[in-house]
Design an enzyme around this catalytic site. Structure first.
Site, PDB file in Angstrom:
ATOM      1  N   SER A  27       0.828  -1.220   0.000  1.00  0.00           N
ATOM      2  CA  SER A  27       0.000   0.000   0.000  1.00  0.00           C
ATOM      3  C   SER A  27       0.855   1.260   0.000  1.00  0.00           C
ATOM      4  CB  SER A  27      -0.866   0.056   1.259  1.00  0.00           C
ATOM      5  OG  SER A  27      -1.776  -0.983   1.273  1.00  0.00           O
ATOM      6  N   HIS A  57      -3.201   0.458  -4.028  1.00  0.00           N
ATOM      7  CA  HIS A  57      -2.415  -0.414  -4.896  1.00  0.00           C
ATOM      8  C   HIS A  57      -2.693  -0.007  -6.341  1.00  0.00           C
ATOM      9  CE1 HIS A  57      -1.288  -3.761  -1.996  1.00  0.00           C
ATOM     10  NE2 HIS A  57      -1.997  -2.934  -1.277  1.00  0.00           N
ATOM     11  N   HIS A  79      -4.752 -10.079  -1.041  1.00  0.00           N
ATOM     12  CA  HIS A  79      -4.533 -10.420   0.367  1.00  0.00           C
ATOM     13  C   HIS A  79      -5.450 -11.574   0.760  1.00  0.00           C
ATOM     14  CE1 HIS A  79      -3.478  -6.162  -0.051  1.00  0.00           C
ATOM     15  NE2 HIS A  79      -2.604  -6.346   0.919  1.00  0.00           N
ATOM     16  N   TYR A  81      -7.233 -11.659   3.260  1.00  0.00           N
ATOM     17  CA  TYR A  81      -8.497 -11.157   3.818  1.00  0.00           C
ATOM     18  C   TYR A  81      -9.528 -10.795   2.750  1.00  0.00           C
ATOM     19  CZ  TYR A  81      -6.426  -6.478   3.001  1.00  0.00           C
ATOM     20  OH  TYR A  81      -5.838  -5.369   2.441  1.00  0.00           O
ATOM     21  N   GLU A  82      -9.103 -10.732   1.486  1.00  0.00           N
ATOM     22  CA  GLU A  82     -10.082 -10.398   0.445  1.00  0.00           C
ATOM     23  C   GLU A  82     -10.976 -11.584   0.109  1.00  0.00           C
ATOM     24  OE1 GLU A  82      -8.306  -8.084  -2.906  1.00  0.00           O
ATOM     25  OE2 GLU A  82      -6.532  -8.168  -1.618  1.00  0.00           O
ATOM     26  N   ALA A 109       3.361  -2.370   4.116  1.00  0.00           N
ATOM     27  CA  ALA A 109       3.223  -1.401   5.204  1.00  0.00           C
ATOM     28  C   ALA A 109       2.974  -2.206   6.473  1.00  0.00           C
ATOM     29  CB  ALA A 109       2.051  -0.469   4.921  1.00  0.00           C
ATOM     30  N   MET A 204      -0.545  -7.427   7.195  1.00  0.00           N
ATOM     31  CA  MET A 204      -1.580  -8.327   6.669  1.00  0.00           C
ATOM     32  C   MET A 204      -1.182  -9.007   5.359  1.00  0.00           C
ATOM     33  SD  MET A 204      -4.875  -5.899   7.344  1.00  0.00           S
ATOM     34  CE  MET A 204      -5.000  -4.866   8.819  1.00  0.00           C
ATOM     35  N   SER A 205       0.100  -9.088   5.084  1.00  0.00           N
ATOM     36  CA  SER A 205       0.501  -9.643   3.775  1.00  0.00           C
ATOM     37  C   SER A 205       1.836 -10.364   3.890  1.00  0.00           C
ATOM     38  CB  SER A 205       0.612  -8.506   2.751  1.00  0.00           C
ATOM     39  OG  SER A 205       1.695  -7.655   3.082  1.00  0.00           O
ATOM     40  N   ASN A 228       2.830   3.127  11.239  1.00  0.00           N
ATOM     41  CA  ASN A 228       2.246   3.470  12.553  1.00  0.00           C
ATOM     42  C   ASN A 228       2.858   2.564  13.608  1.00  0.00           C
ATOM     43  OD1 ASN A 228       0.270   1.580  10.884  1.00  0.00           O
ATOM     44  ND2 ASN A 228       0.058   1.008  13.045  1.00  0.00           N
ATOM     45  N   HIS A 240      -6.760   2.640   7.409  1.00  0.00           N
ATOM     46  CA  HIS A 240      -6.174   2.427   6.079  1.00  0.00           C
ATOM     47  C   HIS A 240      -5.780   3.770   5.462  1.00  0.00           C
ATOM     48  CE1 HIS A 240      -5.132   0.313   2.480  1.00  0.00           C
ATOM     49  NE2 HIS A 240      -6.085   0.878   1.761  1.00  0.00           N
TER      50      HIS A 240
HETATM   51  N1  HPA Z   1      -1.470  -3.670  11.519  1.00  0.00           N
HETATM   52  C1  HPA Z   1      -1.597  -4.460  10.427  1.00  0.00           C
HETATM   53  N2  HPA Z   1      -1.294  -4.059   9.218  1.00  0.00           N
HETATM   54  C2  HPA Z   1      -0.804  -2.819   9.071  1.00  0.00           C
HETATM   55  C3  HPA Z   1      -0.633  -1.962  10.155  1.00  0.00           C
HETATM   56  C4  HPA Z   1      -0.990  -2.404  11.455  1.00  0.00           C
HETATM   57  O1  HPA Z   1      -0.873  -1.698  12.463  1.00  0.00           O
HETATM   58  N3  HPA Z   1      -0.149  -0.790   9.660  1.00  0.00           N
HETATM   59  C5  HPA Z   1      -0.011  -0.965   8.319  1.00  0.00           C
HETATM   60  N4  HPA Z   1      -0.416  -2.188   7.958  1.00  0.00           N
END
Ligand code: HPA
Length: 267
Positions: A27, A57, A79, A81-82, A109, A204-205, A228, A240
């Site tokens: 992302s 993306h 992903h 989760y999709e 990310a 998440m990837s 973050n 997001h």
């Molecule tokens: N958690 C999961 N996926 C992420 C995060 C997070 O804090 N930040 C960016 N992708």
């Protein structure tokens, strides 16, 4: 639909070019693809490539030269989760292997657990924890499914990336990435638990792609852009939108590292 059909569509567009490295961009990390001198093919024209996509993306495959090296850049990923399918990137990665790619370079990310790797910085992944418990190889019938994941994040590639970062004066600490299924972010209690398990960051990837990459015999490396502090560890509101807005800071550093890394590839 098979990898061979999709391979043929790509071969018709790129001739006998042989990308050595495939990048999967996370992302907000798409800028580098725009600087490649080559052919761009929409995922929509490539059977088996992810179609729905996630905002942030850019669903294109770009094949061409970056810093003089033949590369393939996947501007987005599917992903888990999709769809609930951990093997959603299997066909694109099979196509990469069939094109002659030897190295898979993943970016993502992530949320950091470590005060010394704050938002805007990068983490070189040296190992992972599969907190989702899913494998993209469930259902694979052959004995090849028993993939060895020791040194899944190739030590030589890690050393090269560290050297590139050091030469540029960009901090690049190593750490363990935990794969959380998503799409919801983690709870603070989950983050405390994952931290105790030994992770340094969460996202998440990437993990299913590394498992598939090793399955296909590709050398793998991965760099996380910290957007973050993970839930409960920082003050930002995790979202997001925040991920997409924050990623470019680290992505600009990562792009510089990638360019130096590519220039030194044959050294
Ligand atoms: N958690 C999961 N996926 C992420 C995060 C997070 O804090 N930040 C960016 N992708």
């Amino acid at each position: 639909m098979s990898a061979q059909d999709t391979l043929k569509i790509i071969r018709d567009r790129i001739g006998d070019a042989k990308p050595r490295i495939a990048f999967i961009l996370g992302s907000g990390l798409g800028h580098i693809a725009e600087t490649v001198d080559g052919t761009a093919i929409d995922y929509a024209d490539l059977p088996g490539f992810p179609h729905a996509g996630v905002s942030g993306h850019n669903p294109k495959l770009v094949i061409g030269k970056l810093e003089g090296v033949e590369v393939a850049i996947l501007g987005g990923r599917a992903h888990y989760y999709e769809s609930g399918q951990a093997d959603a990137m299997r066909l694109p990665l099979e196509v990469m292997a069939a094109l002659g790619v030897e190295t898979l370079f993943l970016t993502n990310a992530c949320g950091s657990f470590r005060a010394d790797i704050p938002p805007g910085e990068l983490m070189l992944i040296n190992d992972h924890i599969n907190f989702s418990g899913r494998s993209p190889l469930i259902g694979e019938p052959t004995d090849r499914r028993f993939v060895n994941l020791t040194d899944a994040y190739d030590p030589d590639l890690r050393a090269r990336l560290s050297a590139a970062a050091e030469g540029l004066g960009i901090p690049l600490k190593e750490g363990v990435y935990a794969w959380y299924s998503g799409p919801n972010f983690e709870t603070p209690a989950e983050i405390r638990a994952i931290k105790i398990l030994g992770a340094d960051a969460v996202g998440m990837s990437t993990v299913p792609e590394v498992i598939l990459g090793r399955f296909l015999g590709l050398k793998c490396c991965a760099v996380s852009v910290v957007t973050n502090m993970a839930a409960g560890l920082g003050n930002e509101h995790i979202s997001h939108e925040h991920t997409k807005a924050s990623a470019p800071v680290g992505a600009a550093k990562l792009e510089r590292i990638i360019r130096v890394f590519l220039r030194g590839l044959d050294a």
